[in-house]
Scaffold this active site. Structure first.
Site, PDB file in Angstrom:
ATOM      1  N   ASP A 138       9.383   2.723   1.580  1.00  0.00           N
ATOM      2  CA  ASP A 138       8.051   3.307   2.195  1.00  0.00           C
ATOM      3  C   ASP A 138       8.076   3.188   3.573  1.00  0.00           C
ATOM      4  O   ASP A 138       7.532   1.968   4.011  1.00  0.00           O
ATOM      5  CB  ASP A 138       6.897   2.751   1.388  1.00  0.00           C
ATOM      6  CG  ASP A 138       5.651   3.573   1.942  1.00  0.00           C
ATOM      7  OD1 ASP A 138       5.716   4.112   2.766  1.00  0.00           O
ATOM      8  OD2 ASP A 138       4.567   3.643   1.230  1.00  0.00           O
ATOM      9  N   PHE A 189       0.771  -1.230  -0.115  1.00  0.00           N
ATOM     10  CA  PHE A 189      -0.038  -0.048  -0.057  1.00  0.00           C
ATOM     11  C   PHE A 189       0.894   1.154   0.171  1.00  0.00           C
ATOM     12  O   PHE A 189       1.641   1.269   1.128  1.00  0.00           O
ATOM     13  CB  PHE A 189      -0.914   0.092   1.108  1.00  0.00           C
ATOM     14  CG  PHE A 189      -1.695   1.164   1.055  1.00  0.00           C
ATOM     15  CD1 PHE A 189      -3.166   1.159   0.386  1.00  0.00           C
ATOM     16  CD2 PHE A 189      -1.393   2.445   1.805  1.00  0.00           C
ATOM     17  CE1 PHE A 189      -3.933   2.399   0.509  1.00  0.00           C
ATOM     18  CE2 PHE A 189      -2.153   3.597   1.703  1.00  0.00           C
ATOM     19  CZ  PHE A 189      -3.497   3.473   1.070  1.00  0.00           C
ATOM     20  N   LYS A 234       3.201  10.212   8.144  1.00  0.00           N
ATOM     21  CA  LYS A 234       2.162  10.163   9.051  1.00  0.00           C
ATOM     22  C   LYS A 234       2.751  10.820  10.549  1.00  0.00           C
ATOM     23  O   LYS A 234       2.172  11.781  10.937  1.00  0.00           O
ATOM     24  CB  LYS A 234       1.993   8.552   9.433  1.00  0.00           C
ATOM     25  CG  LYS A 234       1.208   8.130   8.277  1.00  0.00           C
ATOM     26  CD  LYS A 234       0.548   6.767   8.561  1.00  0.00           C
ATOM     27  CE  LYS A 234      -0.196   5.793   7.482  1.00  0.00           C
ATOM     28  NZ  LYS A 234      -1.172   6.514   7.055  1.00  0.00           N
TER      29      LYS A 234
END
Length: 391
Positions: free
Chosen positions: A221, A136, A250
């Site tokens: 990532d 993702f 985040k």
């Protein structure tokens, strides 16, 4: 990264920490910005504003017809908080340059562009991006093409061409990673939405060797698994590798919108002013907050705490699985865990919510658990008790 391996940092007159570049004998050291050169920045720094005027570090007033403010200074100008944050990220990691943006999806899209820009210096056909099964990476057209969630992808086809997903298998990837056509391999050291799947360090080392051998950029990532969540500041440290690029977001600015792409000098040198941009990325307000967050998350005591309570938490989840018979598998590291439940994840999430516990899903049958890094063992035990009631 330990203190003994930290990169040398100089202090500029305005206090911005920046990487030192060696000069010739008898000449002063030159100071190079750690921020990627996507803008031709004016030689002025604004430190405050009032009404329609901005003021530089020397107190000179400027009538502002650019409509920027000191919460958001335009990226046409440099700011000390952004420079200091970039320098801190460079000092703490493999990277030489940093690009700031506003989210994880933007960070990964930027990394794709930077990888293609760099790869085109190696050959015109070298442009493909390869991702892994279970990945993702975001919900924009490029990152969605690299995201292995059919329900997310289907309504928006056709997606960005030249982006493919392959199995988490070394033989498959060996065949897929063509030196002639592949620009980059992107992967998460711990796949969050893919079911909290911790990629084996040996597998990561094999992929790093393969990508180096074939002149393919490795993009890590770490938007969900980085910044202390695995017990090291960056998840790649656990595997003993260094990527060519890494994306963060985040937790970076403590809840404010911020993303970053960290990269080696080899990639950064191929990026020219105008190749990429961002209106709000790396503004002085969010950069100041992010610098404080980074300093806190770099604290060795906090990282030890995450390692210790994370190990205990994982063992408790495995014992919970044995006691209840309602958990098929437990996966995770540090304070990022996933449990495959016998029923549906949505049912567990709903029942937990009614009892005052927040968890989330990572697929139809996987409950994802991401406790705060400061959670104590007692607080974690309370959550486990509620989870056991639910199961």
């Amino acid at each position: 990264m330990t203190a003994s391996t930290m990169k040398p940092i100089n202090q500029t007159p305005d206090g911005a920490a920046q990487e030192a570049q060696p000069g010739n004998a008898g000449q002063p050291m030159t100071i190079e910005s750690p921020i990627l050169g996507t803008y031709k920045r004016a030689p002025v720094e604004f430190v405050r504003g009032s009404g329609v005027q901005l003021y530089d570090a020397e107190g000179r007033a400027y009538l502002d017809f650019v409509s920027g403010r000191t919460v958001h200074t335009s990226n046409l100008y440099s700011t000390s908080p952004g420079e200091r944050l970039a320098a801190a990220l460079v000092a703490a990691s493999f990277a030489d340059k940093v690009f700031f943006c506003n989210s994880g999806a933007e960070a990964n899209e930027g990394a794709f562009k930077f990888a293609r820009r760099w790869a085109r210096t190696k050959g015109d056909a070298k442009h493909e991006i390869v991702a892994l099964r279970g990945a993702f990476h975001g919900r924009l057209f490029g990152t969605l093409a690299a995201t292995d969630r059919p329900a997310y992808r289907l309504p928006f086809r056709p997606l960005t061409p030249g982006v493919s997903i392959f199995e988490r298998d070394l033989a498959d990837l060996d065949a897929a990673l063509s030196e002639d056509t592949v620009a980059a391999l992107i992967l998460e050291p711990v796949q969050g939405e893919g079911g909290v799947r911790v990629l084996d360090p040996g597998f990561l080392r094999e992929l790093r060797a393969l990508t180096k051998e074939r002149n393919i950029a490795m993009i890590l990532d770490e938007i969900q698994c980085g910044l202390g969540r695995t017990g090291t500041l960056f998840a790649y440290e656990r595997a003993g590798i260094e990527p060519d690029m890494m994306t963060l977001a985040k937790p970076l600015a403590g809840g404010l919108p911020m993303g970053a792409v960290l990269m080696t000098r080899a990639i950064a040198e191929t990026i020219k002013p105008g190749d990429h941009g961002t209106t709000f990325g790396g503004g002085p307000f969010v950069a100041s907050v992010a610098l404080h967050v980074l300093e806190r998350l770099s604290d060795p005591a906090l990282l030890r705490h995450v390692t210790e309570v994370g190990s205990w938490f994982g063992n408790e989840l495995k014992e919970l699985a044995q006691r209840t018979g309602r958990i098929r598998q437990v996966r995770g590291v540090g304070l990022i865990w996933g449990i495959d439940v016998m029923g549906t994840a949505s049912h567990v999430i709903s029942e937990a919510l009614s009892r005052g516990l927040l968890v989330l899903s990572a697929g139809d049958y996987t409950v994802r658990i991401l406790p705060p890094l400061v959670a104590t063992q007692d607080e974690l035990a309370r959550g486990l008790s509620i989870l056991e009631e639910v199961l």
